[in-house]
Design a protein around this motif. Structure first.
Motif, PDB file in Angstrom:
ATOM      1  N   LEU A 210       0.827  -1.206   0.000  1.00  0.00           N
ATOM      2  CA  LEU A 210       0.000   0.000   0.000  1.00  0.00           C
ATOM      3  C   LEU A 210       0.865   1.261   0.000  1.00  0.00           C
ATOM      4  CD1 LEU A 210      -3.062   0.789   0.196  1.00  0.00           C
ATOM      5  CD2 LEU A 210      -2.667   1.121   2.634  1.00  0.00           C
ATOM      6  N   TRP A 211       1.921   1.261   0.830  1.00  0.00           N
ATOM      7  CA  TRP A 211       2.799   2.432   0.925  1.00  0.00           C
ATOM      8  C   TRP A 211       3.557   2.645  -0.382  1.00  0.00           C
ATOM      9  CZ3 TRP A 211       2.988   6.537   3.738  1.00  0.00           C
ATOM     10  CH2 TRP A 211       4.148   7.315   3.824  1.00  0.00           C
ATOM     11  N   SER A 212       3.907   1.543  -1.055  1.00  0.00           N
ATOM     12  CA  SER A 212       4.664   1.672  -2.314  1.00  0.00           C
ATOM     13  C   SER A 212       3.831   2.331  -3.399  1.00  0.00           C
ATOM     14  CB  SER A 212       5.132   0.286  -2.780  1.00  0.00           C
ATOM     15  OG  SER A 212       4.036  -0.495  -3.228  1.00  0.00           O
ATOM     16  N   ARG A 213       2.522   2.303  -3.268  1.00  0.00           N
ATOM     17  CA  ARG A 213       1.644   2.899  -4.271  1.00  0.00           C
ATOM     18  C   ARG A 213       1.562   4.420  -4.157  1.00  0.00           C
ATOM     19  NH1 ARG A 213      -1.423  -0.963  -6.853  1.00  0.00           N
ATOM     20  NH2 ARG A 213      -1.127  -3.055  -6.006  1.00  0.00           N
ATOM     21  N   THR A 214       2.194   4.985  -3.140  1.00  0.00           N
ATOM     22  CA  THR A 214       2.164   6.439  -2.981  1.00  0.00           C
ATOM     23  C   THR A 214       3.307   7.119  -3.722  1.00  0.00           C
ATOM     24  OG1 THR A 214       3.481   6.328  -0.940  1.00  0.00           O
ATOM     25  CG2 THR A 214       1.080   6.199  -0.731  1.00  0.00           C
ATOM     26  N   GLY A 215       4.164   6.327  -4.399  1.00  0.00           N
ATOM     27  CA  GLY A 215       5.253   6.909  -5.179  1.00  0.00           C
ATOM     28  C   GLY A 215       6.386   7.398  -4.315  1.00  0.00           C
ATOM     29  N   ARG A 216       7.099   8.372  -4.809  1.00  0.00           N
ATOM     30  CA  ARG A 216       8.246   8.927  -4.094  1.00  0.00           C
ATOM     31  C   ARG A 216       7.938  10.350  -3.648  1.00  0.00           C
ATOM     32  NH1 ARG A 216      12.673   5.698  -4.860  1.00  0.00           N
ATOM     33  NH2 ARG A 216      12.498   4.149  -6.546  1.00  0.00           N
ATOM     34  N   GLY A 217       8.838  10.911  -2.846  1.00  0.00           N
ATOM     35  CA  GLY A 217       8.660  12.275  -2.391  1.00  0.00           C
ATOM     36  C   GLY A 217       8.594  12.364  -0.886  1.00  0.00           C
ATOM     37  N   GLY A 218       8.167  13.535  -0.401  1.00  0.00           N
ATOM     38  CA  GLY A 218       8.119  13.772   1.031  1.00  0.00           C
ATOM     39  C   GLY A 218       6.987  13.020   1.701  1.00  0.00           C
ATOM     40  N   LEU A 219       7.067  12.990   3.043  1.00  0.00           N
ATOM     41  CA  LEU A 219       6.086  12.240   3.816  1.00  0.00           C
ATOM     42  C   LEU A 219       4.684  12.795   3.642  1.00  0.00           C
ATOM     43  CD1 LEU A 219       5.487  10.041   5.896  1.00  0.00           C
ATOM     44  CD2 LEU A 219       5.994  11.720   7.700  1.00  0.00           C
ATOM     45  N   SER A 220       4.552  14.142   3.690  1.00  0.00           N
ATOM     46  CA  SER A 220       3.214  14.732   3.592  1.00  0.00           C
ATOM     47  C   SER A 220       2.565  14.422   2.249  1.00  0.00           C
ATOM     48  CB  SER A 220       3.299  16.248   3.798  1.00  0.00           C
ATOM     49  OG  SER A 220       4.127  16.846   2.804  1.00  0.00           O
ATOM     50  N   GLY A 221       3.356  14.463   1.176  1.00  0.00           N
ATOM     51  CA  GLY A 221       2.818  14.151  -0.138  1.00  0.00           C
ATOM     52  C   GLY A 221       2.400  12.697  -0.255  1.00  0.00           C
ATOM     53  N   ARG A 222       3.195  11.819   0.324  1.00  0.00           N
ATOM     54  CA  ARG A 222       2.864  10.400   0.237  1.00  0.00           C
ATOM     55  C   ARG A 222       1.614  10.084   1.071  1.00  0.00           C
ATOM     56  NH1 ARG A 222       8.137   6.569   0.163  1.00  0.00           N
ATOM     57  NH2 ARG A 222       6.546   5.197  -0.734  1.00  0.00           N
ATOM     58  N   VAL A 223       1.482  10.750   2.226  1.00  0.00           N
ATOM     59  CA  VAL A 223       0.286  10.551   3.044  1.00  0.00           C
ATOM     60  C   VAL A 223      -0.939  11.052   2.304  1.00  0.00           C
ATOM     61  CG1 VAL A 223      -0.878  11.247   5.174  1.00  0.00           C
ATOM     62  CG2 VAL A 223       1.516  10.557   5.241  1.00  0.00           C
ATOM     63  N   ARG A 224      -0.803  12.179   1.618  1.00  0.00           N
ATOM     64  CA  ARG A 224      -1.933  12.711   0.848  1.00  0.00           C
ATOM     65  C   ARG A 224      -2.323  11.753  -0.271  1.00  0.00           C
ATOM     66  NH1 ARG A 224       0.320  16.918  -0.553  1.00  0.00           N
ATOM     67  NH2 ARG A 224       0.857  16.407  -2.703  1.00  0.00           N
ATOM     68  N   ARG A 225      -1.331  11.236  -0.970  1.00  0.00           N
ATOM     69  CA  ARG A 225      -1.640  10.270  -2.025  1.00  0.00           C
ATOM     70  C   ARG A 225      -2.203   8.975  -1.450  1.00  0.00           C
ATOM     71  NH1 ARG A 225       3.100  12.681  -4.158  1.00  0.00           N
ATOM     72  NH2 ARG A 225       4.446  11.069  -3.252  1.00  0.00           N
ATOM     73  N   LEU A 226      -1.781   8.637  -0.242  1.00  0.00           N
ATOM     74  CA  LEU A 226      -2.311   7.436   0.410  1.00  0.00           C
ATOM     75  C   LEU A 226      -3.801   7.582   0.652  1.00  0.00           C
ATOM     76  CD1 LEU A 226      -1.293   4.722   1.670  1.00  0.00           C
ATOM     77  CD2 LEU A 226      -1.186   5.919   3.858  1.00  0.00           C
ATOM     78  N   ARG A 227      -4.216   8.766   1.087  1.00  0.00           N
ATOM     79  CA  ARG A 227      -5.641   9.008   1.334  1.00  0.00           C
ATOM     80  C   ARG A 227      -6.445   8.949   0.049  1.00  0.00           C
ATOM     81  NH1 ARG A 227      -3.903  13.461   4.629  1.00  0.00           N
ATOM     82  NH2 ARG A 227      -4.657  14.849   2.968  1.00  0.00           N
ATOM     83  N   ASN A 228      -5.817   9.287  -1.070  1.00  0.00           N
ATOM     84  CA  ASN A 228      -6.537   9.366  -2.338  1.00  0.00           C
ATOM     85  C   ASN A 228      -6.480   8.072  -3.150  1.00  0.00           C
ATOM     86  OD1 ASN A 228      -7.230  12.054  -1.850  1.00  0.00           O
ATOM     87  ND2 ASN A 228      -5.333  12.823  -2.760  1.00  0.00           N
ATOM     88  N   LEU A 229      -5.868   7.037  -2.588  1.00  0.00           N
ATOM     89  CA  LEU A 229      -5.810   5.771  -3.309  1.00  0.00           C
ATOM     90  C   LEU A 229      -7.221   5.221  -3.532  1.00  0.00           C
ATOM     91  CD1 LEU A 229      -2.781   3.906  -1.658  1.00  0.00           C
ATOM     92  CD2 LEU A 229      -2.923   4.786  -3.998  1.00  0.00           C
ATOM     93  N   PRO A 230      -7.446   4.490  -4.615  1.00  0.00           N
ATOM     94  CA  PRO A 230      -8.781   3.925  -4.886  1.00  0.00           C
ATOM     95  C   PRO A 230      -9.220   2.963  -3.781  1.00  0.00           C
ATOM     96  CG  PRO A 230      -7.362   3.772  -6.826  1.00  0.00           C
ATOM     97  CD  PRO A 230      -6.487   4.191  -5.687  1.00  0.00           C
ATOM     98  N   GLY A 231     -10.525   2.827  -3.656  1.00  0.00           N
ATOM     99  CA  GLY A 231     -11.066   1.924  -2.654  1.00  0.00           C
ATOM    100  C   GLY A 231     -10.610   0.496  -2.839  1.00  0.00           C
ATOM    101  N   ALA A 232     -10.383   0.082  -4.098  1.00  0.00           N
ATOM    102  CA  ALA A 232      -9.947  -1.291  -4.347  1.00  0.00           C
ATOM    103  C   ALA A 232      -8.577  -1.554  -3.745  1.00  0.00           C
ATOM    104  CB  ALA A 232      -9.930  -1.568  -5.850  1.00  0.00           C
ATOM    105  N   ASP A 233      -7.683  -0.555  -3.772  1.00  0.00           N
ATOM    106  CA  ASP A 233      -6.347  -0.734  -3.173  1.00  0.00           C
ATOM    107  C   ASP A 233      -6.449  -0.882  -1.659  1.00  0.00           C
ATOM    108  OD1 ASP A 233      -5.169  -0.626  -5.627  1.00  0.00           O
ATOM    109  OD2 ASP A 233      -4.568   1.466  -5.495  1.00  0.00           O
ATOM    110  N   TRP A 234      -7.250  -0.015  -1.051  1.00  0.00           N
ATOM    111  CA  TRP A 234      -7.454  -0.117   0.388  1.00  0.00           C
ATOM    112  C   TRP A 234      -8.152  -1.436   0.738  1.00  0.00           C
ATOM    113  CZ3 TRP A 234      -5.475   2.484   4.300  1.00  0.00           C
ATOM    114  CH2 TRP A 234      -4.945   3.748   4.071  1.00  0.00           C
TER     115      TRP A 234
END
Length: 659
Positions: A468-492
């Motif tokens: 799940l964390w690998s799907r947030t790509g690279r970059g800073g923690l805040s950006g990855r957390v934001r992308r984590l929240r926006n992941l599709p429901g199927a991934d979660w």
């Protein structure tokens, strides 16, 4: 009057189902839009009519209408209202009416929410679904009519089976039926696609939510049944490998395989033939379960009927639908050519391995379930296949499945590199192995079951989180957390469901390896020790219930000189049914359950008492809940609800929800 209206509505629903089965199918073959359009109002009308019929039967149970034979056999005026309602489906005839109600509901949902389907495919899906309904309407009206009247109604009924008078069993059958019958939609889509001669990515996307919904309901239903067996039957176990338990478990395994296989069809347009075959077999095993429960070929506390005539009718239904679908599959298999090719190391290959393990494990359960019947028929020998066989034959497949799961989930499509995929997982693997070694040391030897279970559970859990964390790509923690929240429901949903599987695996392995049992005769006022606890039998009373008389014990549990719980195990006797039941007294905990059962009074004084200490028991059902939540999260993915993309329309793909 209401009962007669219910009977009439059931007959009318059967006639509407016949129209829905024939007219849209002919319209799709001849490309007549008007005839194809009949499917939607027919599906709606059929659902309304069978719902009215079910409501009429429920009214008869709630009002204790003892002019109805079914109410006499399964109800009583002293029975609590919850069990009057659950008595509607707590018998063969009523449960079959619930079956066709759910069949009609799923068909109506396909009609209501299938606006994006190609008209010919939609018409054929609803026609196939109606054909299943027609078969079961014929079965009900010919052999299992729930509206049969009695010429001379008695003053009272014979009561519902006491084992079914429990909240867990009140809701267990409806959830199981939603799962069993939900798989009929995957079957209908498979047969309709075979008739059309086309299986594509859009088909894979459309069939997944139906399969997922059925899988969720099966997960909840199986979990409720296991929980009920744990606290109600008083034997201290959670799964007996009973034939009827297996009858629900096999479709669950095949539905899980179908879910993963449909992903490959959707993403890569590969495994088409295999996915169609899984859709057919998943529903086929649901019908096999229906046969086992209602034919009388097995004896079980779960069985609804013991009538060979009904069993032959269901066997005929099974033969017609499975034989017809498999014949059609054989005729059309050549048309379902795979477009996507993939390497040996790829996500497709991992999903193939997943499918093989799940399908073979379902086959192992099937062989163990059916072998005693075959042995008796072929050799005249009565054999028993119990937990030792299933534990030994089934467990290796689950171990292999959980071992490859994190790796397969992170492999790329088409072609992967195992070394690169393992880079973020080496630390997870090391931590999992270290945890398993620590458990081995802490238990001071003994069975390897718990250390292996802990290792695999940690591996799957941390692997799912890493994926799940690998799907947030690279970059800073805040950006990855934001992308984590926006992941599709199927991934979660995938992550949550995999964690739920891990929790259940550890719960089963920990409970099996570490539980302890004590059986003794205890005197009132006596205190005895077991596994670090002290148990005191304080009192035993006879207490009247709404429709039973209970032997109620009061037992205190002590730990390190402190009282931690006061439990009240019961042994109930239902006078009308002349049947006893056991209600265990359980002190639930996160890390362990203290499980007490009161038995019969003994000749020399005192009572038989069984004490179990059950580590991590509640993790089993917590894992089921988590898996169900994961399925719900996946089902909430907006990609299942939006229209098919213009790109796929342009390429002539059947219109279904698409990204």
């Amino acid at each position: 009057m209401i009962v007669e209206l219910g009977h009439f509505a059931l007959v009318l629903a059967a006639l509407v189902a016949c129209i829905q089965m024939i007219v849209p199918m002919v319209g799709a073959a001849r490309r007549w839009p008007g005839w194809m359009a009949v499917a939607v109002p027919a599906a709606t009308a059929q659902f309304v009519l069978v719902a009215a019929s079910f409501a009429a039967l429920t009214y008869a149970f709630v009002t204790s209408d003892f002019s109805l034979r079914l109410v006499v056999l399964n109800s009583h005026t002293a029975k609590p209202m919850l069990y009057k309602v659950s008595g509607v489906w707590g018998n063969h005839e009523g449960s079959m009416l619930l079956w066709v109600l759910i069949l009609a509901l799923f068909g109506a949902c396909a009609a209501w929410f299938g606006a994006n389907l190609k008209p010919s495919l939609k018409a054929r899906v609803l026609a196939v679904q109606a054909s299943i309904s027609v078969a079961f309407y014929a079965f009900i009206l010919a052999t299992s009519n729930p509206f049969t009247r009695l010429a001379t109604p008695p003053m009272n009924g014979e009561d519902l089976n006491p084992l079914l008078q429990d909240p867990g069993l009140a809701f267990h059958p409806p959830f199981l039926y939603l799962g069993y019958v939900g798989l009929s939609m995957a079957f209908s889509f498979a047969v309709a696609a075979l008739i059309e001669g086309r299986v594509d990515a859009a088909w894979g996307r459309w069939v997944r939510p139906w399969t997922l919904a059925a899988w969720i309901f099966l997960t909840i239903g199986i979990g409720l049944g296991s929980w009920w067996a744990y606290y109600e039957l008083g034997w201290g176990g959670f799964w007996f490998w009973d034939p009827v338990e297996n009858a629900s478990f096999m479709p669950w395994l095949l539905a899980a395989a179908l879910l993963h296989s449909a992903i490959v069809v959707e993403k890569r347009e590969a495994l088409k033939s295999w996915t169609i075959l899984l859709a057919i077999m998943a529903f086929g095993f649901s019908l096999i379960g229906t046969f086992l429960v209602r034919s009388g070929v097995i004896t079980s506390v779960h069985a609804f009927a013991n009538d060979p005539e009904r069993g032959v009718f269901i066997l005929f239904i099974l033969a017609v639908f499975m034989g017809g679908a498999l014949t059609l599959f054989a005729a059309r298999a050549g048309a379902m050519q795979a477009k996507g090719v993939f390497a040996m190391i790829s996500r497709e290959s991992a999903l193939v391995a997943n499918n093989v393990l799940l399908a073979v494990s379902a086959f192992v359960v099937f062989v163990g379930t059916i072998w005693p019947l075959l042995a008796e028929l072929a050799f005249g020998r009565k054999l028993s296949v119990g937990a030792p066989f299933f534990d030994a034959a089934f467990t290796p497949f689950i171990v292999a499945l959980t071992a490859i799961l994190p790796i397969g989930a992170m492999l790329p499509w088409k072609r992967g590199n195992l070394t690169r995929t393992m880079q973020p997982l080496w630390g997870v693997l090391a931590l999992s192995l270290a945890g398993g070694a620590l458990v081995w040391v802490m238990q001071t030897g003994g069975s390897m079951l718990a250390p292996v279970g802990f290792t695999l559970a940690t591996w799957v859990t941390l692997g799912a989180l890493t994926d799940l964390w690998s799907r947030t790509g690279r970059g800073g923690l805040s950006g990855r957390v934001r992308r984590l929240r926006n992941l599709p429901g199927a991934d979660w949903g995938k992550t949550i469901a995999h964690i739920g599987l891990a929790v259940t695996v550890f719960g089963i392995s920990g409970l099996t390896a570490w539980e302890s049992e004590d059986i003794r005769v205890a005197q009132i006022g006596e205190r005895f020790g077991h596994a670090g606890y002290e148990i005191e039998l304080r009192d035993v009373l006879r207490v009247p219930g709404p429709n039973y008389v209970a032997t109620l014990a009061t037992m205190a549990v002590w730990r390190d000189g402190k009282e931690v719980a006061v439990l009240h195990p019961e042994k109930r006797v239902y006078p009308v049914a002349q049947m006893p039941t056991t209600e265990a007294g359980i002190d639930n905990g996160i890390l362990r359950d203290v499980y007490l059962v009161i038995g019969d009074p003994q000749e020399g004084g005192g009572y038989a008492v069984r004490t179990y200490i059950k580590p991590f028991a509640n993790w089993i059902w917590a894992g089921c809940i988590i898996m169900g939540l994961g399925g719900i999260a996946s089902l909430s993915d907006r990609r299942y609800r939006v229209a098919a993309g213009a790109r796929k329309r342009a390429t002539g793909v059947t219109g279904v929800p698409a990204e």
